[in-house]
Motif scaffolding. Structure first.
Motif, PDB file in Angstrom:
ATOM      1  N   SER A  22       0.815  -1.218   0.000  1.00  0.00           N
ATOM      2  CA  SER A  22       0.000   0.000   0.000  1.00  0.00           C
ATOM      3  C   SER A  22       0.849   1.269   0.000  1.00  0.00           C
ATOM      4  CB  SER A  22      -0.917   0.019   1.227  1.00  0.00           C
ATOM      5  OG  SER A  22      -0.157   0.112   2.433  1.00  0.00           O
ATOM      6  N   LEU A  23       2.155   1.141   0.231  1.00  0.00           N
ATOM      7  CA  LEU A  23       3.038   2.296   0.356  1.00  0.00           C
ATOM      8  C   LEU A  23       3.762   2.561  -0.956  1.00  0.00           C
ATOM      9  CD1 LEU A  23       4.560   1.529   3.885  1.00  0.00           C
ATOM     10  CD2 LEU A  23       2.572   2.954   3.330  1.00  0.00           C
ATOM     11  N   ARG A  24       4.224   3.796  -1.135  1.00  0.00           N
ATOM     12  CA  ARG A  24       4.923   4.202  -2.342  1.00  0.00           C
ATOM     13  C   ARG A  24       6.188   4.975  -1.983  1.00  0.00           C
ATOM     14  NH1 ARG A  24       1.945   1.035  -3.766  1.00  0.00           N
ATOM     15  NH2 ARG A  24       0.330   1.071  -5.391  1.00  0.00           N
ATOM     16  N   GLY A  25       7.121   4.999  -2.921  1.00  0.00           N
ATOM     17  CA  GLY A  25       8.330   5.796  -2.759  1.00  0.00           C
ATOM     18  C   GLY A  25       9.379   5.121  -1.899  1.00  0.00           C
ATOM     19  N   THR A  26      10.241   5.955  -1.322  1.00  0.00           N
ATOM     20  CA  THR A  26      11.342   5.487  -0.484  1.00  0.00           C
ATOM     21  C   THR A  26      11.184   6.063   0.914  1.00  0.00           C
ATOM     22  OG1 THR A  26      12.822   5.400  -2.392  1.00  0.00           O
ATOM     23  CG2 THR A  26      13.849   5.414  -0.218  1.00  0.00           C
ATOM     24  N   LEU A  27      11.417   5.241   1.924  1.00  0.00           N
ATOM     25  CA  LEU A  27      11.321   5.665   3.313  1.00  0.00           C
ATOM     26  C   LEU A  27      12.705   6.011   3.847  1.00  0.00           C
ATOM     27  CD1 LEU A  27       8.916   2.818   4.488  1.00  0.00           C
ATOM     28  CD2 LEU A  27       8.279   5.204   4.045  1.00  0.00           C
ATOM     29  N   ALA A  28      12.782   7.080   4.604  1.00  0.00           N
ATOM     30  CA  ALA A  28      14.048   7.499   5.214  1.00  0.00           C
ATOM     31  C   ALA A  28      14.224   6.813   6.566  1.00  0.00           C
ATOM     32  CB  ALA A  28      14.059   9.014   5.396  1.00  0.00           C
ATOM     33  N   PRO A  29      15.450   6.693   7.043  1.00  0.00           N
ATOM     34  CA  PRO A  29      15.651   6.165   8.399  1.00  0.00           C
ATOM     35  C   PRO A  29      15.091   7.130   9.439  1.00  0.00           C
ATOM     36  CG  PRO A  29      17.715   6.989   7.500  1.00  0.00           C
ATOM     37  CD  PRO A  29      16.727   7.020   6.381  1.00  0.00           C
ATOM     38  N   PHE A  30      14.496   6.581  10.484  1.00  0.00           N
ATOM     39  CA  PHE A  30      13.989   7.396  11.585  1.00  0.00           C
ATOM     40  C   PHE A  30      15.145   7.677  12.543  1.00  0.00           C
ATOM     41  CE2 PHE A  30      11.460   7.423  15.745  1.00  0.00           C
ATOM     42  CZ  PHE A  30      11.196   8.779  15.647  1.00  0.00           C
ATOM     43  N   PHE A  31      15.285   8.930  12.973  1.00  0.00           N
ATOM     44  CA  PHE A  31      16.478   9.334  13.716  1.00  0.00           C
ATOM     45  C   PHE A  31      16.627   8.653  15.070  1.00  0.00           C
ATOM     46  CE2 PHE A  31      13.116  12.482  14.314  1.00  0.00           C
ATOM     47  CZ  PHE A  31      13.011  12.564  15.691  1.00  0.00           C
ATOM     48  N   MET A  32      15.533   8.087  15.637  1.00  0.00           N
ATOM     49  CA  MET A  32      15.655   7.375  16.910  1.00  0.00           C
ATOM     50  C   MET A  32      15.587   5.857  16.743  1.00  0.00           C
ATOM     51  SD  MET A  32      16.408   9.365  19.340  1.00  0.00           S
ATOM     52  CE  MET A  32      16.216   8.173  20.666  1.00  0.00           C
ATOM     53  N   ALA A  33      15.746   5.381  15.507  1.00  0.00           N
ATOM     54  CA  ALA A  33      15.655   3.939  15.255  1.00  0.00           C
ATOM     55  C   ALA A  33      16.697   3.152  16.027  1.00  0.00           C
ATOM     56  CB  ALA A  33      15.795   3.661  13.763  1.00  0.00           C
ATOM     57  N   SER A  34      17.897   3.690  16.148  1.00  0.00           N
ATOM     58  CA  SER A  34      18.974   2.937  16.797  1.00  0.00           C
ATOM     59  C   SER A  34      18.717   2.727  18.285  1.00  0.00           C
ATOM     60  CB  SER A  34      20.321   3.652  16.614  1.00  0.00           C
ATOM     61  OG  SER A  34      20.280   4.945  17.193  1.00  0.00           O
ATOM     62  N   TYR A  35      17.762   3.440  18.839  1.00  0.00           N
ATOM     63  CA  TYR A  35      17.362   3.198  20.221  1.00  0.00           C
ATOM     64  C   TYR A  35      16.055   2.417  20.299  1.00  0.00           C
ATOM     65  CZ  TYR A  35      16.038   3.652  25.043  1.00  0.00           C
ATOM     66  OH  TYR A  35      15.662   3.344  26.328  1.00  0.00           O
ATOM     67  N   ASN A  36      15.022   2.910  19.625  1.00  0.00           N
ATOM     68  CA  ASN A  36      13.705   2.285  19.736  1.00  0.00           C
ATOM     69  C   ASN A  36      13.717   0.813  19.331  1.00  0.00           C
ATOM     70  OD1 ASN A  36      12.525   4.721  20.551  1.00  0.00           O
ATOM     71  ND2 ASN A  36      11.998   5.307  18.469  1.00  0.00           N
ATOM     72  N   THR A  37      14.474   0.482  18.304  1.00  0.00           N
ATOM     73  CA  THR A  37      14.513  -0.915  17.857  1.00  0.00           C
ATOM     74  C   THR A  37      15.031  -1.825  18.963  1.00  0.00           C
ATOM     75  OG1 THR A  37      16.707  -0.535  16.896  1.00  0.00           O
ATOM     76  CG2 THR A  37      14.803  -0.343  15.417  1.00  0.00           C
ATOM     77  N   ARG A  38      15.966  -1.342  19.767  1.00  0.00           N
ATOM     78  CA  ARG A  38      16.517  -2.161  20.853  1.00  0.00           C
ATOM     79  C   ARG A  38      15.462  -2.406  21.941  1.00  0.00           C
ATOM     80  NH1 ARG A  38      19.798  -0.584  16.742  1.00  0.00           N
ATOM     81  NH2 ARG A  38      22.010  -1.016  17.121  1.00  0.00           N
TER      82      ARG A  38
END
Length: 416
Positions: A238-254
């Motif tokens: 359902s999504l289009r284009g390119t997604l950018a990295p989220f700036f807090m990903a390196s914390y939230n993912t953990r």
């Protein structure tokens, strides 16, 4: 548990601390026993006056992060300590140990991997013994991330649809400013990252998944990248284009991976998790923007680690204790959507949406409701103790509270 207070707001004289205290003054049920704590009784009294009639009788507690005895005394008086005093690597170590030792539940706003790792190593066993719930990251970092994955797991389990596989949170819309406290945490982590052992911890995607003294070894490529653009159609058709990295990903993912580990891998053997943000659906343009965000994130972190460039950035970045005007806070909002495909091939999406600047107004709601959940809904909480995550410690109780506070929090199957 007989305690003098239900909630103590520690750091109430800070910007987000006062916002949290103000939220509690307006929305805590009548009879909730709340106190304000910090280093200066004079400043605490000024905050109490600004909070109005509902807070007029709240006691004041003088406590200092450099005085373990004062923190021990404060924790012994309350069911829950709600702290906004960061950077937590600099000011939080004594408090998390004091809360664990006293059997006092604890909530904070940290976004610092090394601090949570310290908390696990130094306080998890103690908290399990005393029954304390030590719950980190109860604001924009990392409640939307953690509850988003949890709701997907719950809905998929209820539907008998298998297990989660590749899962991606997308920050689809946001309006708000950077928190001075968050920026100061980046400064501290940039200094810490000069140490080789800390760098290895920061790069480990499972840095927070183990127990005390048990940091799982995981290669940097064992989970999706925190800094690479992502083809949106690979996340969901359902999504289009390119997604950018989220700036807090390196914390939230953990944090999300720790939730899965604390649930003994219930999300699934093939569960892999990443976070992104939308930068438009036009294929070419979004690819350029996503690439710019990726490069910019790396350059910013590098600049924060070098003294000359950091001094220049410090001139323009918000300072601790600074924040946007009330008008700006009210005009903010955020929307996160988390997508997954199950082992049976079915597609699901969870969503969290709220009004208010995510790092300030919305965070004050999430932190305040987390504190109230631990203090007032103890008979409904999961029977867990130790160093936990928001979804593991509070689960459906926090979901219900956020919905009652006006948040949209939901999960459902996507059908073509």
């Amino acid at each position: 548990m007989s305690r003098e207070f239900d909630v103590v707001v520690y750091g109430a004289t800070g910007f987000v601390g006062e916002l949290t205290a103000d939220y509690l003054a307006r929305h805590a049920p009548e009879g909730t026993r709340i106190a304000l704590a910090g280093r200066s009784e004079t400043k605490l009294a000024a905050v109490r006056r600004r909070l109005g009639e509902n807070a007029a009788g709240w006691p004041l507690i003088v406590a200092d992060s450099d005085s373990p005895a004062s923190l021990d005394a404060m924790c012994a008086r309350t069911r829950v300590v709600c702290t906004t005093v960061g950077p937590y690597l600099r000011y939080g170590e004594n408090l998390v140990v004091a809360a664990a030792t006293a059997g006092t539940d604890y909530v904070d706003l940290t976004g610092e991997v090394p601090f949570v790792r310290y908390s696990i190593d130094k306080a998890d066993d103690t908290a399990r013994g005393t029954g304390a719930r030590i719950v980190h990251s109860c604001g924009f970092d990392s409640v939307p991330s953690d509850l988003g994955a949890y709701l997907l797991h719950k809905q998929i389990s209820d539907d008998g649809a298998g297990e989660m596989t590749d899962t991606t949170m997308v920050l689809t819309s946001m309006r708000g400013g950077a928190s001075g406290g968050t920026v100061d945490s980046v400064r501290v982590i940039a200094d810490q990252a000069k140490d080789a052992q800390t760098r290895r911890l920061l790069l480990n995607p499972q840095a927070l998944s183990g127990g005390a003294g048990e940091t799982p070894r995981a290669g940097i490529n064992s989970e999706p990248s925190d800094i690479s653009p992502v083809d949106a159609r690979k996340v969901d058709p359902s999504l289009r284009g390119t997604l950018a990295p989220f700036f807090m990903a390196s914390y939230n993912t953990r944090i999300v991976r720790r939730s899965n580990a604390l649930r003994d891998g219930a999300y699934g053997d093939a569960f892999r998790y990443q976070e992104t943000m939308a930068v438009g659906g036009v294929p070419g343009l979004s690819a350029v923007l996503a690439g710019a965000v990726s490069v910019g994130t790396g350059l910013f972190l590098g600049a924060m680690s070098m003294r000359p460039t950091r001094k220049a950035l410090d001139l323009i970045l918000p300072k601790p204790g600074q924040g946007p005007t009330e008008k700006s806070r009210e005009a903010g909002h955020f929307v996160t959507q988390t997508f997954t495909r199950t082992t049976t091939g079915r597609r699901y999406r969870s969503q969290m949406r709220a009004h208010g600047d995510p790092g300030y107004k919305a965070t004050a709601v999430m932190l305040g409701e987390s504190a109230l959940a631990l203090a007032l809904d103890r008979d409904r909480l999961p029977e867990r103790s130790g160093v936990l995550t928001p979804s593991v410690a509070m689960g459906d109780v926090l979901v219900d509270r956020l919905r009652a506070a006006g948040f949209v929090v939901e999960a459902h199957e996507l059908v073509d």
